[in-house]
Design a protein around this motif. Structure first.
Motif, PDB file in Angstrom:
ATOM      1  N   SER A  56       0.817  -1.215   0.000  1.00 27.47           N
ATOM      2  CA  SER A  56       0.000   0.000   0.000  1.00 27.47           C
ATOM      3  C   SER A  56       0.851   1.264   0.000  1.00 27.47           C
ATOM      4  CB  SER A  56      -0.953   0.014   1.200  1.00 27.47           C
ATOM      5  OG  SER A  56      -0.246   0.249   2.399  1.00 27.47           O
ATOM      6  N   HIS A  57       2.059   1.187   0.591  1.00 28.42           N
ATOM      7  CA  HIS A  57       2.984   2.320   0.595  1.00 28.42           C
ATOM      8  C   HIS A  57       4.356   1.828   1.045  1.00 28.42           C
ATOM      9  CE1 HIS A  57       1.376   2.246   4.713  1.00 28.42           C
ATOM     10  NE2 HIS A  57       2.411   2.958   5.121  1.00 28.42           N
ATOM     11  N   TYR A  58       5.322   2.739   1.155  1.00 30.90           N
ATOM     12  CA  TYR A  58       6.722   2.300   1.282  1.00 30.90           C
ATOM     13  C   TYR A  58       7.195   1.994   2.693  1.00 30.90           C
ATOM     14  CZ  TYR A  58       8.301   6.807   3.188  1.00 30.90           C
ATOM     15  OH  TYR A  58       8.490   7.899   3.987  1.00 30.90           O
ATOM     16  N   HIS A  59       6.415   2.263   3.732  1.00 30.11           N
ATOM     17  CA  HIS A  59       6.922   2.148   5.103  1.00 30.11           C
ATOM     18  C   HIS A  59       7.454   0.745   5.425  1.00 30.11           C
ATOM     19  CE1 HIS A  59       4.723   5.983   6.538  1.00 30.11           C
ATOM     20  NE2 HIS A  59       5.986   6.226   6.276  1.00 30.11           N
ATOM     21  N   ALA A  60       8.573   0.722   6.147  1.00 27.92           N
ATOM     22  CA  ALA A  60       9.310  -0.520   6.392  1.00 27.92           C
ATOM     23  C   ALA A  60       8.456  -1.629   6.988  1.00 27.92           C
ATOM     24  CB  ALA A  60      10.498  -0.223   7.320  1.00 27.92           C
ATOM     25  N   VAL A  61       7.576  -1.263   7.948  1.00 28.55           N
ATOM     26  CA  VAL A  61       6.796  -2.319   8.616  1.00 28.55           C
ATOM     27  C   VAL A  61       5.715  -2.895   7.704  1.00 28.55           C
ATOM     28  CG1 VAL A  61       7.247  -1.397  10.918  1.00 28.55           C
ATOM     29  CG2 VAL A  61       5.137  -0.726   9.713  1.00 28.55           C
ATOM     30  N   ARG A  62       5.580  -2.332   6.508  1.00 28.01           N
ATOM     31  CA  ARG A  62       4.615  -2.837   5.505  1.00 28.01           C
ATOM     32  C   ARG A  62       5.283  -3.627   4.397  1.00 28.01           C
ATOM     33  NH1 ARG A  62      -0.507  -1.764   7.585  1.00 28.01           N
ATOM     34  NH2 ARG A  62      -0.189  -0.018   8.982  1.00 28.01           N
ATOM     35  N   VAL A  63       6.592  -3.478   4.235  1.00 23.78           N
ATOM     36  CA  VAL A  63       7.207  -4.007   3.008  1.00 23.78           C
ATOM     37  C   VAL A  63       8.366  -4.987   3.222  1.00 23.78           C
ATOM     38  CG1 VAL A  63       6.565  -1.894   1.773  1.00 23.78           C
ATOM     39  CG2 VAL A  63       8.879  -2.097   2.695  1.00 23.78           C
ATOM     40  N   GLY A  91      -1.453  11.425   0.565  1.00 18.55           N
ATOM     41  CA  GLY A  91      -2.113  11.281   1.861  1.00 18.55           C
ATOM     42  C   GLY A  91      -1.123  10.920   2.944  1.00 18.55           C
ATOM     43  N   HIS A  92      -1.237   9.703   3.448  1.00 25.28           N
ATOM     44  CA  HIS A  92      -0.326   9.199   4.490  1.00 25.28           C
ATOM     45  C   HIS A  92       1.125   9.258   3.998  1.00 25.28           C
ATOM     46  CE1 HIS A  92       1.135   6.460   7.627  1.00 25.28           C
ATOM     47  NE2 HIS A  92       1.581   5.648   6.685  1.00 25.28           N
ATOM     48  N   THR A  93       1.328   9.009   2.693  1.00 31.27           N
ATOM     49  CA  THR A  93       2.614   9.236   2.028  1.00 31.27           C
ATOM     50  C   THR A  93       2.303   9.832   0.652  1.00 31.27           C
ATOM     51  OG1 THR A  93       2.779   7.132   0.835  1.00 31.27           O
ATOM     52  CG2 THR A  93       3.542   7.139   3.131  1.00 31.27           C
ATOM     53  N   GLY A 101      -5.056   0.537   3.555  1.00 32.38           N
ATOM     54  CA  GLY A 101      -3.713   0.882   4.027  1.00 32.38           C
ATOM     55  C   GLY A 101      -3.804   1.922   5.126  1.00 32.38           C
ATOM     56  N   ASP A 102      -2.780   2.741   5.267  1.00 36.12           N
ATOM     57  CA  ASP A 102      -2.771   3.736   6.338  1.00 36.12           C
ATOM     58  C   ASP A 102      -3.520   5.023   5.969  1.00 36.12           C
ATOM     59  OD1 ASP A 102      -1.521   2.526   8.540  1.00 36.12           O
ATOM     60  OD2 ASP A 102       0.479   2.865   7.724  1.00 36.12           O
ATOM     61  N   LEU A 103      -4.234   5.030   4.842  1.00 36.86           N
ATOM     62  CA  LEU A 103      -5.052   6.213   4.519  1.00 36.86           C
ATOM     63  C   LEU A 103      -6.247   6.342   5.454  1.00 36.86           C
ATOM     64  CD1 LEU A 103      -5.204   6.343   0.618  1.00 36.86           C
ATOM     65  CD2 LEU A 103      -4.057   7.949   2.157  1.00 36.86           C
TER      66      LEU A 103
HETATM   67 ZN   LIG Z   1       2.581   3.837   7.052  1.00 37.49          ZN
END
Ligand SMILES: [Zn+2]
Length: 315
Positions: free
Chosen positions: A78-85, A164-166, A183-185
């Motif tokens: 959903s986006h680039y943040h480490a805990v997601r990827v 948005g969030h990113t 995602g985090d939106l």
């Molecule tokens: Zn995030």
């Protein structure tokens, strides 16, 4: 007494719950830790989000494998943040899909984000040595990406809704079931992390586009599954109000410290007991302060900058 840095001393295990939202549609929630999901096609699976490490991801896959043994063809980020990827290698996916901005952000600041997020919330990084390196999307898009699920399962839509969030968030939408993975939106009963956000875009056009889908079930980045039209609208409204209060309080402040104290006082009665509120707020206010003072793109967080901002605002 000084507050411990971010979530560095939050070490208690969270209970994970697997929800079957419709036939072949799964969400795993974890009491405020990052949510993940999966959708079955006729002969493959689409996984949504990768968690922080391959070891954490394998635990999720073991739960999913109680329901389906189809191979993972697509892993959606959903986006680039480490805990997601960073758990991506565990999925063995043929294709890793993300928005084109997500790929650019991983190249620009993926290494620093990894160090920052690990320092802030080490508990999520189960066996960090299992991470083979940065995760690189192999298919990217700018507006919309669709996957035919086969049979009578309909299609799966990945949609960019604006900054948005990113700078590069996507939502995953299942028209047949009116289920959205946001995602985090959108957060449901969890605080917002906005340290890499574009608050004004997010609170207006981006959330308008998310709401326009008319989802009847919504899985946010953290927190409970929102169910029913009313539940989905409440989750989106909660997210928007958090942002609107921040914009009002930070916008009305003369110094960063005042902005933090005013925002904390305004948000704490409603959101203060929700997961990661204290953790997020210094980073959130710092980014919004920059945004309102003409710094267009979020300044890259590093492990050192995290500690400096924390010491200035939250200690
Ligand atoms: Zn995030």
């Amino acid at each position: 007494m000084a507050k411990p840095f971010a979530s560095s001393e939050d070490l208690g295990e969270k209970r994970q719950t697997l929800h079957v939202l419709a036939e072949g549609v799964y969400a795993l929630t974890a009491e405020g830790d990052p949510n993940v999901g999966a959708v079955e096609g006729e002969d493959f699976v689409v996984c949504f989000e990768a968690l922080a490490t391959p070891v954490a991801a394998r635990e999720w896959l073991a739960k999913l494998r109680e329901h389906t043994d189809k191979p993972v063809r697509y892993l959606v980020l959903s986006h680039y943040h480490a805990v997601r990827v960073l758990g991506a290698s565990a999925f063995g996916a043929d294709v890793i899909v993300a928005h084109e901005k997500t790929r650019e952000l991983i190249a620009e600041r993926g290494e620093q984000d990894w160090a920052s997020e690990y320092g802030r919330m080490p508990r999520l990084f189960k066996e960090p040595a299992s991470i083979p390196g940065l995760t690189w999307p192999t298919a990217t898009f700018s507006d919309r990406f669709t996957i035919e699920l086969g049979g009578d399962r309909g299609e799966l839509v990945l949609q960019y809704c604006g900054r948005g969030h990113t700078e590069g968030d996507l939502v995953m939408w299942l028209p047949k079931h009116r289920i959205m993975f946001a995602g985090d939106l959108v957060e449901s009963q969890a605080a917002l992390y906005t340290g890499d956000a574009f608050h004004r875009d997010w609170a207006s056009g981006t959330l308008d586009r998310v709401a326009a889908f008319g989802a009847e079930t919504l899985v946010g980045g953290r927190g409970a599954v929102a169910t029913g039209k009313d539940g989905v609208e409440a989750a989106i409204a909660q997210t928007r109000e958090f942002l609107d209060v921040m914009i009002r309080e930070v916008g009305g402040s003369r110094t960063l410290k005042e902005a933090f104290e005013r925002t904390h006082a305004a948000l704490a009665p409603r959101y203060g007991r929700w997961p990661i509120f204290e953790h997020c707020l210094p980073f959130d206010v710092s980014r919004l302060w920059d945004e309102l003072h003409g710094i267009e793109r979020p300044v890259i967080w590093t492990a050192e900058r995290d500690r400096d901002v924390w010491a200035a605002l939250q200690s």
